[in-house]
Design an enzyme around this catalytic site. Structure first.
Site, PDB file in Angstrom:
ATOM      1  N   GLY A 209     116.146  58.171   5.207  1.00  0.00           N
ATOM      2  CA  GLY A 209     115.648  56.859   4.784  1.00  0.00           C
ATOM      3  C   GLY A 209     115.505  56.804   3.277  1.00  0.00           C
ATOM      4  N   ASN A 210     114.775  55.829   2.780  1.00  0.00           N
ATOM      5  CA  ASN A 210     114.508  55.757   1.341  1.00  0.00           C
ATOM      6  C   ASN A 210     113.109  55.192   1.119  1.00  0.00           C
ATOM      7  OD1 ASN A 210     114.739  52.759   1.043  1.00  0.00           O
ATOM      8  ND2 ASN A 210     116.828  53.216   1.762  1.00  0.00           N
ATOM      9  N   TYR A 211     112.679  55.142  -0.144  1.00  0.00           N
ATOM     10  CA  TYR A 211     111.283  54.798  -0.452  1.00  0.00           C
ATOM     11  C   TYR A 211     110.999  53.294  -0.534  1.00  0.00           C
ATOM     12  CZ  TYR A 211     110.435  59.711  -1.526  1.00  0.00           C
ATOM     13  OH  TYR A 211     110.294  61.060  -1.435  1.00  0.00           O
TER      14      TYR A 211
END
Ligand code: CTP
Length: 400
Positions: A209-211
């Site tokens: 995923g990412n932030y």
């Protein structure tokens, strides 16, 4: 609806102050956030308790909030908090103070600190209203962009008949509603927004995923819905919550799920704003069972995700308006122009990571707008929620 709009209601000493209770109730019904500031004279006509109960907020009256601690009432914060400050009723006395700037009470001090639109709804006896002093004061305020909601004619508290009755609360609330969303070009149109990160499954308990917090998609969705658009927000996992209850939120996890949701809603949309931080790659094969740590190293094969924005650009009709985002670290403008063309966009919002205070983890952002024919607008560093307003304003300025 006025969801997310902050209305400051000022009340001054006039018999019409009883109508302010109805005005506050109307604004709350429209889902606005309401705070009230009163003069001491206004408290003779209507109780602060009534207005604090209806507005669901404490009422501000004196410069000192708490006699014991000496805590002051911050009129600057109150003035800056408001999206609109309406003084209803406005007495002849307050009218003259608005002109002279005589800040001998909290209401006028707040007025002098406010940066939002100021509206007044005068209420007084007919001869006071006709008097040249009153008329000159009104002229002066109008010339300085204060909006005057003219009083209506009828029976006055003095027993006389004429012009001086404060406009009815329902009408004032309607004017406020029209001001915020009545003229919006996206009112009644369907706006599709993507937001948040995407999670790409590795196995049943792990993902890539990412932030991205998903806040941008939510802020955009609320801004559009508050202007009267039908909003479909297709968002990856996020804790951010929309405020406007009219927004249709479709929660998705992966890029493929997001693409499927976009595909089924794009044709019904007039505007698309693609702010999602879509994972560029996903595991070629998500394991059915949790992967055991049996080996010393692990390779995960990744395959490219479809570019959802590119798909929308390829399937865009002449009536649809498409907005994309880009985060560039070098040759920002040149790369932005290329991206705009490649994805067939009408507007690209460019974030540069080189700017201080911009990008991930900040409440502020510094953006540039890139449009076809190399039209570029650079903005100052601003609060993120204001950047959203700029984006929607830009879209509206391009819509027919
Ligand atoms: N986007 C999308 N689907 C993807 C990837 C991106 O819809 N699979 C959208 C994003 O929502 C955003 C824009 O495309 O509006 C970002 O474009 P992208 O080319 O991914 O830009 P960058 O993140 O800047 O990537 P790159 O490193 O390729 O320049």
């Amino acid at each position: 609806m006025l969801s997310g709009k902050k209305i400051l209601v000022g009340v001054t000493g006039s018999i019409a102050a009883y109508k302010t209770a109805y005005l506050v109730r109307e604004l709350i019904k429209l889902d606005a956030e309401v705070k009230v500031v009163m003069t001491a004279a206004a408290c003779e006509f209507i109780s602060p308790l009534t207005l604090s109960t209806l507005s669901k907020n404490p009422v501000a009256i004196e410069f000192i909030k708490d006699e014991e601690t000496g805590e002051w009432q911050n009129h600057v914060d109150l003035g800056l908090w408001a999206d609109l400050f309406i003084i209803a009723p406005t007495s002849a006395n307050t009218l003259s103070k608005l002109v002279s700037g005589n800040a001998d009470n909290l209401l006028i001090a707040t007025y002098l600190s406010a940066k939002c639109p100021i509206w007044i709804a005068p209420a007084m006896d007919l001869d006071m209203f006709k008097h040249f002093s009153t008329q000159e004061n009104l002229e002066h305020l109008r010339a300085n962009k204060v909006r005057v909601i003219d009083p209506t004619s009828g029976e006055l508290a003095s027993g006389l008949e004429g012009k001086g009755r404060m406009e009815e609360p329902e009408q004032i609330a309607q004017h406020i509603h029209d001001f915020f969303i009545g003229n919006s070009k996206i009112k009644g149109k369907t706006v599709l927004i993507t937001g948040g990160p995407t999670y790409e499954s590795i196995d049943p308990v792990r993902f890539i995923g990412n932030y991205s917090s998903g806040k941008t998609g939510v802020l955009l969705a609320d801004e559009c819905a508050n202007r009267g658009a039908h909003v479909i927000l297709i968002t990856g996992p996020t804790h951010a919550k929309v405020q406007n209850p009219s927004i249709k939120v479709i929660g998705v996890k992966s890029a493929l799920e997001m693409k499927a949701a976009v595909e089924s809603h794009w044709s019904e949309s007039s505007v698309g704003i693609f702010s999602a931080a879509v994972a560029d790659y996903r595991p070629a094969q998500a394991a059915d069972e949790k992967i055991k740590k049996s080996s010393d190293s692990l390779q995960i094969d990744l395959v490219k995700n479809p570019d959802i924005l590119f798909w929308a650009g390829q399937n865009k009709t002449a009536d649809q308006y498409l907005v994309g985002f880009a985060l560039e670290t070098e040759n920002e403008e040149a790369n932005g122009v290329k991206k705009l063309e490649k994805k067939n966009l009408d507007l690209l919002v460019l974030n540069s990571l080189r700017d201080k205070g911009a990008g991930f983890g900040h409440d502020t952002n510094k953006v540039s707008f890139i449009k076809p024919n190399n039209k570029i607008r650079n903005f100052e560093l601003k609060d993120k929620s204001i950047v959203m307003v700029d984006i929607i304003d830009e879209i509206e300025s391009d819509l027919a």
